[in-house]
Design an enzyme around this catalytic site. Structure first.
Site, PDB file in Angstrom:
ATOM      1  N   HIS A   1      42.473  37.437  40.854  1.00 44.92           N
ATOM      2  CA  HIS A   1      42.219  38.178  39.632  1.00 44.92           C
ATOM      3  C   HIS A   1      41.041  37.505  38.958  1.00 44.92           C
ATOM      4  CE1 HIS A   1      45.952  40.245  39.739  1.00 44.92           C
ATOM      5  NE2 HIS A   1      46.669  39.181  39.597  1.00 44.92           N
TER       6      HIS A   1
ATOM      7  N   ASP B   1      42.307  44.835  43.553  1.00 38.95           N
ATOM      8  CA  ASP B   1      41.038  44.601  42.848  1.00 38.95           C
ATOM      9  C   ASP B   1      40.731  45.682  41.820  1.00 38.95           C
ATOM     10  OD1 ASP B   1      40.588  42.420  44.620  1.00 38.95           O
ATOM     11  OD2 ASP B   1      39.866  43.849  46.111  1.00 38.95           O
TER      12      ASP B   1
HETATM   13  P1  GDP Z   1      42.284  42.314  40.103  1.00 38.77           P
HETATM   14  O1  GDP Z   1      42.649  41.489  41.277  1.00 38.77           O
HETATM   15  O2  GDP Z   1      42.965  43.646  40.127  1.00 38.77           O
HETATM   16  O3  GDP Z   1      42.473  41.607  38.809  1.00 38.77           O
HETATM   17  O4  GDP Z   1      40.748  42.675  40.224  1.00 38.77           O
HETATM   18  P2  GDP Z   1      39.488  41.710  40.468  1.00 38.77           P
HETATM   19  O5  GDP Z   1      39.508  40.629  39.493  1.00 38.77           O
HETATM   20  O6  GDP Z   1      39.325  41.380  41.878  1.00 38.77           O
HETATM   21  O7  GDP Z   1      38.313  42.736  40.176  1.00 38.77           O
HETATM   22  C1  GDP Z   1      38.046  43.244  38.971  1.00 38.77           C
HETATM   23  C2  GDP Z   1      36.614  42.861  38.598  1.00 38.77           C
HETATM   24  O8  GDP Z   1      36.070  43.801  37.744  1.00 38.77           O
HETATM   25  C3  GDP Z   1      36.502  41.560  37.841  1.00 38.77           C
HETATM   26  O9  GDP Z   1      35.283  40.930  38.171  1.00 38.77           O
HETATM   27  C4  GDP Z   1      36.512  41.979  36.384  1.00 38.77           C
HETATM   28  O10 GDP Z   1      35.866  41.066  35.519  1.00 38.77           O
HETATM   29  C5  GDP Z   1      35.741  43.235  36.481  1.00 38.77           C
HETATM   30  N1  GDP Z   1      36.113  44.254  35.522  1.00 38.77           N
HETATM   31  C6  GDP Z   1      37.368  44.607  35.113  1.00 38.77           C
HETATM   32  N2  GDP Z   1      37.305  45.667  34.290  1.00 38.77           N
HETATM   33  C7  GDP Z   1      35.987  46.002  34.185  1.00 38.77           C
HETATM   34  C8  GDP Z   1      35.293  47.044  33.511  1.00 38.77           C
HETATM   35  O11 GDP Z   1      35.857  47.904  32.859  1.00 38.77           O
HETATM   36  N3  GDP Z   1      33.932  47.085  33.677  1.00 38.77           N
HETATM   37  C9  GDP Z   1      33.252  46.179  34.428  1.00 38.77           C
HETATM   38  N4  GDP Z   1      31.926  46.306  34.521  1.00 38.77           N
HETATM   39  N5  GDP Z   1      33.894  45.183  35.081  1.00 38.77           N
HETATM   40  C10 GDP Z   1      35.231  45.103  34.966  1.00 38.77           C
END
Ligand code: GDP
Length: 424
Positions: free
Chosen positions: A41, A13
């Site tokens: 994701h 995440d």
């Molecule tokens: P992944 O499985 O590694 O892709 O991660 P997730 O999707 O579970 O979690 C990442 C969350 O953080 C998502 O809701 C993204 O939209 C959000 N996100 C990613 N980068 C940023 C950022 O720089 N700032 C903010 N506020 N949210 C972010």
């Protein structure tokens, strides 16, 4: 030519989906090489907000070919449902832009059922499975007791193979768990409903990737979860059941001839963890609730509140090393803007001694965080696009992490949108 992997450095995440979505512009092919529908994701782009579980994040780019490699837990049912959802958002998914490896093993209906039965049996000793059947699937794959997706193309062989597996699996379902046996009719209905829909996407993706690589196409490998969930190198047994690390990418993609030129390790500006297992820097109570709210830290797949805490330098340095990361993408820096002071877990204390080294899993429950604090910046940074425009405190935080991890932080993400990024 440049082949890269985008991987999670910590517990998952970290924002990998967001980084893949950003960087797919530079690649011709995006490949998922491990894991199944058990993690998510989150991607936000002009089509809307999507929680991808199995589909590669390149699916939103018209000219990108997306591949599910042999290393994934191929859950045809979840994949087809996900394709339907993404299509409803106006995204085209066809056998032209999505290919699935004939060598990927199929996650069968009893894998999900067994996952649930086992978590129930474990009760308060449970591992925190997402109950998507991943552990039973990989256990069966390594026991050579599941079928390859390519068998869908040979119906007679498939039927005979499934009948053998059914007889064997019912011994476990009924004998070990006292559950109802699965029937051949149920299995064939599943094959007709979901397997048939999968068929048009199947091909020899290893050959395709090898040829693409020789032709100079650029390949991006996309991981699910993070280093600390890697079956071999993570916090076993609180890991996933596959290898999440970049070194596994060419194998799980079916193309060992493809060399990785770059590994981008994604690190969140603070720590989060879904499910059970040791999480040294964990916060509880009001402090945790505030951070969870600020970062929207609820599981993409399950909606479960994520465990949260300050960034963990010890675990992150280990994670980046295991990934052989040559660049770091630091995400969610904007989330920390509300804090007066930014806490950092700089070392662990284990048995009275301080250490910089990430302990072996059996010693992790004795580890305590050694925390230092850094000044906060208390201002909205989400609109900033150049590193030098960040408040000094935010720059200091990034530079401190870079020094501690020992890998250049090339990307600083300040928002979930595609362009909310600072390049360094
Ligand atoms: P992944 O499985 O590694 O892709 O991660 P997730 O999707 O579970 O979690 C990442 C969350 O953080 C998502 O809701 C993204 O939209 C959000 N996100 C990613 N980068 C940023 C950022 O720089 N700032 C903010 N506020 N949210 C972010």
């Amino acid at each position: 030519m440049s082949n890269s992997a985008i991987v999670g450095v910590n517990w998952g995440d970290e924002g990998k989906g967001r980084m893949v979505d950003l960087l797919t512009d530079h690649y011709d092919i995006v490949v998922r090489y491990q894991g199944g529908g058990n993690a998510g994701h989150t991607v936000i782009n002009r089509y809307g907000k999507f929680a991808l579980h199995l589909l590669p994040s390149g699916i939103f780019r018209a000219d990108v070919l997306n591949i599910l490699g042999n290393g994934v837990a191929l859950d045809a049912e979840n994949l087809m449902r996900e394709i339907d959802t993404v299509r409803e958002g106006g995204v085209s998914v066809t056998p032209d832009n999505l290919k699935v490896s004939c060598r990927a093993s199929l996650l069968l209906p009893w894998h999900r059922q067994l996952d649930e039965l086992e978590e129930k049996r474990l009760a308060d000793k449970k591992y925190g499975s997402t109950k998507q059947g991943i552990a039973p699937f990989y256990a069966d794959k390594y026991a050579k007791k599941t079928v390859m997706a390519g068998e869908l193309l040979c119906p007679d062989k498939l039927k005979a193979h499934l009948a053998d597996l059914l007889e064997w699996k019912n011994l476990t379902l009924t004998g070990v768990y006292g559950a109802e046996p699965c029937t051949m009719e149920q299995l064939m209905t599943w094959v007709e409903t979901w397997g048939e829909r999968l068929k048009p996407y199947l091909c020899d993706t290893g050959k395709l990737l090898d040829e693409a690589n020789r032709a100079g196409k650029r390949i991006l490998f996309e991981a699910q979860l993070g280093t600390l969930r890697d079956l071999d190198l993570g916090i076993y047994p609180y890991t996933t059941s596959s290898n999440t690390i970049a070194a596994y990418a060419p194998i799980g993609a079916g193309c060992p001839s493809v060399k990785l030129d770059h590994v981008v390790g994604v690190v969140k500006a603070y720590s989060t963890c879904v499910g059970e297992g040791p999480f040294t820097c964990e916060w509880f109570g009001e402090e945790a609730e505030k951070l969870r709210e600020a970062g929207g830290e609820y599981g993409a797949k399950t909606g479960r509140p994520r465990r949260v805490g300050p960034v963990d330098v010890v675990a992150t340095r280990y994670g980046a090393r295991m990934q052989a990361a040559d660049a770091i993408a630091l995400t969610k820096l904007d989330v920390l803007s509300y804090m007066d002071e930014i806490p950092v877990c700089e070392k662990y204390r284990v048995g009275g001694d301080e250490t910089d080294e990430f302990p072996l899993p059996m010693f992790l429950d004795q580890a305590e965080p050694v925390i230092r604090t850094m000044p906060g910046w208390k201002t909205d940074i989400s609109g900033i696009r150049r590193f030098e425009d960040l408040p000094e405190e935010a720059r200091s935080y990034v530079l401190y992490l870079e020094e501690q991890i020992g890998v250049p932080i090339r990307y600083v993400s300040v928002g979930p949108e595609r362009d909310s990024i600072i390049l360094r």
